[in-house]
Design an enzyme around this catalytic site. Structure first.
Site, mmCIF file in Angstrom:
data_model
loop_
_atom_site.group_PDB
_atom_site.id
_atom_site.type_symbol
_atom_site.label_atom_id
_atom_site.label_comp_id
_atom_site.label_asym_id
_atom_site.label_seq_id
_atom_site.Cartn_x
_atom_site.Cartn_y
_atom_site.Cartn_z
ATOM 1 N N GLU A 24 0.813 -1.213 0.000
ATOM 2 C CA GLU A 24 0.000 0.000 0.000
ATOM 3 C C GLU A 24 0.853 1.273 0.000
ATOM 4 O O GLU A 24 0.372 2.349 0.345
ATOM 5 C CB GLU A 24 -0.931 -0.004 1.215
ATOM 6 C CG GLU A 24 -1.903 -1.171 1.221
ATOM 7 C CD GLU A 24 -2.753 -1.220 2.470
ATOM 8 O OE1 GLU A 24 -3.698 -0.424 2.569
ATOM 9 O OE2 GLU A 24 -2.460 -2.039 3.354
ATOM 10 N N SER A 152 -6.533 -2.553 2.025
ATOM 11 C CA SER A 152 -6.939 -1.987 0.732
ATOM 12 C C SER A 152 -7.474 -3.031 -0.242
ATOM 13 O O SER A 152 -7.384 -2.863 -1.451
ATOM 14 C CB SER A 152 -5.775 -1.222 0.083
ATOM 15 O OG SER A 152 -5.443 -0.087 0.851
ATOM 16 N N TYR A 218 -9.911 3.705 -4.455
ATOM 17 C CA TYR A 218 -8.932 4.763 -4.702
ATOM 18 C C TYR A 218 -8.994 5.411 -6.076
ATOM 19 O O TYR A 218 -8.430 6.479 -6.273
ATOM 20 C CB TYR A 218 -7.516 4.204 -4.484
ATOM 21 C CG TYR A 218 -7.293 3.704 -3.084
ATOM 22 C CD1 TYR A 218 -7.346 4.574 -2.003
ATOM 23 C CD2 TYR A 218 -7.056 2.363 -2.827
ATOM 24 C CE1 TYR A 218 -7.152 4.125 -0.708
ATOM 25 C CE2 TYR A 218 -6.868 1.897 -1.535
ATOM 26 C CZ TYR A 218 -6.910 2.785 -0.483
ATOM 27 O OH TYR A 218 -6.725 2.336 0.794
ATOM 28 N N ARG A 257 -11.263 3.240 11.634
ATOM 29 C CA ARG A 257 -12.502 3.022 10.891
ATOM 30 C C ARG A 257 -12.903 1.559 11.027
ATOM 31 O O ARG A 257 -12.042 0.672 11.000
ATOM 32 C CB ARG A 257 -12.288 3.366 9.417
ATOM 33 C CG ARG A 257 -13.564 3.668 8.633
ATOM 34 C CD ARG A 257 -13.272 3.840 7.159
ATOM 35 N NE ARG A 257 -13.007 2.554 6.517
ATOM 36 C CZ ARG A 257 -11.958 2.299 5.736
ATOM 37 N NH1 ARG A 257 -11.057 3.224 5.508
ATOM 38 N NH2 ARG A 257 -11.816 1.103 5.195
ATOM 39 N N ASP A 259 -15.546 -1.309 9.350
ATOM 40 C CA ASP A 259 -16.360 -1.572 8.166
ATOM 41 C C ASP A 259 -17.379 -2.674 8.429
ATOM 42 O O ASP A 259 -17.062 -3.674 9.088
ATOM 43 C CB ASP A 259 -15.472 -1.973 6.988
ATOM 44 C CG ASP A 259 -14.489 -0.876 6.600
ATOM 45 O OD1 ASP A 259 -14.762 0.306 6.909
ATOM 46 O OD2 ASP A 259 -13.447 -1.204 6.000
ATOM 47 N N GLU A 272 -14.086 -5.615 9.116
ATOM 48 C CA GLU A 272 -12.709 -5.385 9.562
ATOM 49 C C GLU A 272 -12.585 -4.019 10.213
ATOM 50 O O GLU A 272 -13.448 -3.149 10.047
ATOM 51 C CB GLU A 272 -11.716 -5.504 8.407
ATOM 52 C CG GLU A 272 -11.856 -4.449 7.330
ATOM 53 C CD GLU A 272 -10.790 -4.590 6.243
ATOM 54 O OE1 GLU A 272 -9.910 -5.444 6.377
ATOM 55 O OE2 GLU A 272 -10.849 -3.822 5.273
ATOM 56 N N ASN A 274 -9.768 -0.766 10.721
ATOM 57 C CA ASN A 274 -8.572 -0.140 10.152
ATOM 58 C C ASN A 274 -8.055 0.897 11.143
ATOM 59 O O ASN A 274 -8.787 1.816 11.504
ATOM 60 C CB ASN A 274 -8.907 0.554 8.830
ATOM 61 C CG ASN A 274 -9.433 -0.410 7.789
ATOM 62 O OD1 ASN A 274 -8.681 -1.004 7.044
ATOM 63 N ND2 ASN A 274 -10.749 -0.587 7.747
ATOM 64 N N GLY A 278 -6.982 5.448 5.002
ATOM 65 C CA GLY A 278 -6.481 6.397 4.017
ATOM 66 C C GLY A 278 -6.908 7.823 4.313
ATOM 67 O O GLY A 278 -7.946 8.072 4.924
#
Length: 316
Positions: A24, A152, A218, A257, A259, A272, A274, A278
């Site tokens: 990443e 990602s 992205y 974050r 999800d 998951e 994070n 990003g």
């Protein structure tokens, strides 16, 4: 969200750690440049460091007071950089060693959540000798295959027929020695950003892709982001509380974050967490922060403020 520091000078010299050696890297560099610009615009004394194998020398040569970690993936999001900074006695943003390591590990995250009674899809670990037909039968089709330690959506595949499962494992295994297959949840995708122990407004995602993959995250202009998310107030608060509980169970802290998928019956499923999401122009945390009334610069400063807080429960 209480303000910890009032002036930019209170932060001292700040290193933005970005780039790194993970898959990443490119996204991390974009995130890092955005963070650097925000800190500079706020009057913070900031230096960017493209983290290499000699990162300890790089950090010591800059004589920094604290670090803003914006390294995505291995070596930055998995506890290694956090442990390095603790060894150097340098405060840093985000989760501690334990929270970073657990959150980066999709398998152990699920095991922690299941142990805590939190909802997450059923899974199987995959290896070369796995009975792939039995896995497909147990989890049902479609299902999704994931490398355990990548972010990602790198190396992930949706499997529609059982004959695709072994090939999906081979792809994921190129990125990680540990791979899982996970029950596919049909429904809507949501994400909850967390900042200083508070959940920001929920975002609902829509993509024409098979799932929210690297391109959808992205690059694609076809991904839809909805905030308000369309849930009623009670359902949104429930999702936010589950996200906070899930984050805490992983010993994560500072910002991050979580999800979700919400199935067709309206039940949420944790996918998951994070700990270093990003911070690009396509990123979700800045979107949620904007909906909460925070500019990008405000958000970056709020994250930086977490670097001054020691929380024994987070591993920091």
């Amino acid at each position: 969200m209480n303000t910890v520091m009032q002036q930019a000078s209170d932060f001292g010299r700040v290193a933005v750690l970005m780039g790194g050696l993970s898959a990443e890297r490119d996204i991390s560099l974009k995130s890092g440049q955005a963070v650097i610009a925000a800190l500079q615009n706020s009057g913070v004394d900031v230096v960017g460091i493209d983290a290499g194998k000699n990162i300890i020398d790089q950090i010591q040569n800059e004589d920094i007071d604290r670090a803003f970690i914006i390294l995505h993936g291995r070596g930055g999001e998995d506890g290694l950089m956090q442990a390095t900074l603790e060894m150097l006695s340098i405060p840093y943003t985000g989760s501690g060693v334990l929270g970073s390591a657990l959150s980066m590990d999709k398998l152990r995250s699920k095991q922690v959540w299941l142990g805590a009674g939190l909802p997450t899809p059923a899974y199987c670990s995959l290896e070369a000798e796995t009975d792939f037909d039995a896995v497909a039968k147990r989890l049902g089709l479609p299902l999704i295959v994931k490398p355990v330690h990548e972010g990602s959506s790198i190396g992930m595949s949706k499997v529609v027929v059982k004959e695709e499962l072994q090939q999906a494992w081979k792809l994921a295994a190129k990125f990680d020695s540990e791979v899982i297959a996970e029950q596919w949840i049909s429904g809507s995708e949501y994400t909850v950003s967390i900042l200083d122990k508070q959940a920001l407004p929920v975002i609902r995602l829509e993509t024409p892709h098979a799932f929210y993959d690297f391109d959808a995250k992205y690059s694609s202009d076809t991904t839809g982001y909805f905030c308000p998310c369309g849930l009623d107030e009670k359902a949104e608060k429930k999702l936010q509380q589950i996200a906070l509980d899930a984050f805490e169970m992983l010993a994560a802290s500072g910002w991050g974050r979580v999800d979700f998928m919400m199935d067709e019956s309206g039940d949420p499923w944790l996918i998951e967490a994070n700990t270093i999401p990003g911070m690009t122009d396509h990123s979700l945390v800045p979107m949620a922060a904007k909906a909460a009334g925070l500019t990008f610069e405000n958000l970056v400063l709020k994250i930086l403020e977490t670097s001054s807080v020691t929380d024994s429960d987070s591993g920091k």
